[in-house]
Scaffold this motif. Sequence first.
Motif, PDB file in Angstrom:
ATOM      1  N   THR A   1       0.832  -1.206   0.000  1.00 21.48           N
ATOM      2  CA  THR A   1       0.000   0.000   0.000  1.00 21.48           C
ATOM      3  C   THR A   1       0.867   1.257   0.000  1.00 21.48           C
ATOM      4  N   ILE A   2       1.884   1.270   0.840  1.00 23.49           N
ATOM      5  CA  ILE A   2       2.781   2.428   0.896  1.00 23.49           C
ATOM      6  C   ILE A   2       3.501   2.596  -0.436  1.00 23.49           C
ATOM      7  N   TYR A   3       4.019   1.499  -0.990  1.00 22.77           N
ATOM      8  CA  TYR A   3       4.725   1.546  -2.274  1.00 22.77           C
ATOM      9  C   TYR A   3       3.809   2.107  -3.368  1.00 22.77           C
TER      10      TYR A   3
ATOM     11  N   SER B   1       1.132   4.043  -3.092  1.00 22.80           N
ATOM     12  CA  SER B   1       0.794   5.458  -2.947  1.00 22.80           C
ATOM     13  C   SER B   1       1.987   6.354  -3.252  1.00 22.80           C
TER      14      SER B   1
END
Length: 185
Positions: A33-35, A37
């Motif tokens: 998810t972080i990657y 975004s």
Amino acid sequence: MNDKNSNKKNKKRNRAIMRSAILLVLIAAIGYTIYNSVTAEDVSLLKVGDEAPDFVLVDLEGEQHRLSDYQGEGVFLNFWGTWCKPCAKEMPAMDRQYEVYKEQGVHVLAVNIAQSDFEVQSFADQYGLSFPVVIDKSKSVMSAYNINPLPTTVLVNPEGKVEKIITGEMTEQDIESYMASIKPE
């Protein structure tokens, strides 16, 4: 006694393995998810007042429709699919209102999303549609207009600007007032 201790140790070990696996899945999901975004491309969302993206699509009769050819007139741009129940419900009302407004400079373009010619033609015949039905085979127009969900209707005013974006099913009264709102003066 040894069997009981052995069973307890096995249960503890199995629980520890299961907890570790769940923890790893959660960490992977958060990382993904972080990657996403951080690396996501800037997608410009179409808004009211924007210039309507131009496109060329071919209707069921083989005629080309270029949005910019309708400059000076209103365009009721409806994105739909044959499998979409709300789409099917609003089509007859759109056709009736098109009959009222087409002589007043309001055009309907029904943009089907990547279905076969046969499916779309069968649908158009079933509902006796009189307005142009085009198929966005590559979904490029759908992407340009950021269409999700179906049905979505984009009202394009005579100046070629997005007047309104409507998601979901419309009543006949809605359709009538939307067509009136994009009628050339």
